[in-house]
Design an enzyme around this catalytic site. Sequence first.
Site, short mmCIF file in Angstrom:
data_model
loop_
_atom_site.label_atom_id
_atom_site.label_comp_id
_atom_site.label_asym_id
_atom_site.label_seq_id
_atom_site.Cartn_x
_atom_site.Cartn_y
_atom_site.Cartn_z
N HIS A 178 -3.62 -16.47 4.61
CA HIS A 178 -2.50 -16.92 3.74
C HIS A 178 -1.39 -15.88 3.64
CE1 HIS A 178 -3.80 -15.27 -0.51
NE2 HIS A 178 -3.88 -14.35 0.41
N ASP A 219 -10.88 -2.50 7.97
CA ASP A 219 -9.59 -2.44 7.27
C ASP A 219 -8.81 -1.23 7.75
OD1 ASP A 219 -7.59 -3.20 5.37
OD2 ASP A 219 -9.17 -3.96 4.05
N TYR A 270 0.83 -1.21 0.00
CA TYR A 270 0.00 0.00 0.00
C TYR A 270 0.86 1.26 0.00
CZ TYR A 270 -3.78 -3.18 1.49
OH TYR A 270 -4.70 -4.18 1.57
#
Length: 326
Positions: free
Chosen positions: A236, A192, A129
């Site tokens: 993951h 988030d 990001y």
Amino acid sequence: LLYIQVMFTACELGVFDLLLESGEPMSSDDIAACLGTSAMGMERLLDACVGLKLLAVEVTQEGALYSNTEISNIYLTKSSPKSQYHIMMYYSNTVYLCWQYLTDAVREGRNQYERAFGISSKDPFGAMYRSEEEMLKFTAGQNSIWSICGRDVLAAFDLSPFTQIYDLGGGGGALARECVSLYPNSTVTIYDLPKVVQVARKFVSPEEHQISFHEGDFFKDSIPEAELYILSKILHDWDDDKCRHLLAKVYNACKPGGGVLLVESLLKEDKSGPLETQLFSMNMLVQTEGKERTAAEYIKLLEAAGFGLIQVKRTGKLYDAVLGRK
């Protein structure tokens, strides 16, 4: 890799979009002129796309005329509801730069942001990001995946008993949108990072009242109480310790009788496939701190956090579903 690069290049240049807008077959010279490329380069690209069955060609008296195949119209044009254009551009411009250093990643056992972009590899999402442009590309890419895979994983189990849902790391809201469409009595809160939420708001309209946002870092900040937590392609990204830590927090926050839905690409128990999942795991090596896992490995992580009544559903598509209950 060469096959994929041909597809990426045709997408980036706008070949499929042009042919869709045109509504009729076009010559190589006309396509090159419209897209501002060399005639020679375009002809070779188009012929390679025909070989890959991404374009069809018809040889007429005037010469070869090219048109999209059905697959290209559905998945490779920007305007299609099932477009995969954005995820392909993310792979082309970001992921594949890390893959150039796969040998180093295997030697060192860590992601390759430092070599690929000159930024620290210690914080994978800080690297991922690193700019608003990167966040937009990543978010649009993730949304395009859920436009074709979202319904399969959300319908794997009957989630209608859960009305209050938190989508941890839910980004641009495509999975949340599928969820409220499939389960109209549900509300979904996307949890988030603050900078991700700022970008994600551009993808979710204010009229979508069943979808809301919560800003925070779920590793560091508290997780509000809910009936169901969705972790799609979250675990993951991280090693087992981080996964255990996060799942324990989710368990503590979860209402009794509630649950957690993991959406991941599952390896076979002997790890002999599927090939796509094995390749995803290589991608986790070059981009994150995590790996793809077997169903048994996810069950072990869920049980360590306290979850029980664990069910696994393989969808036959790219992503599978694991549901644990409190």
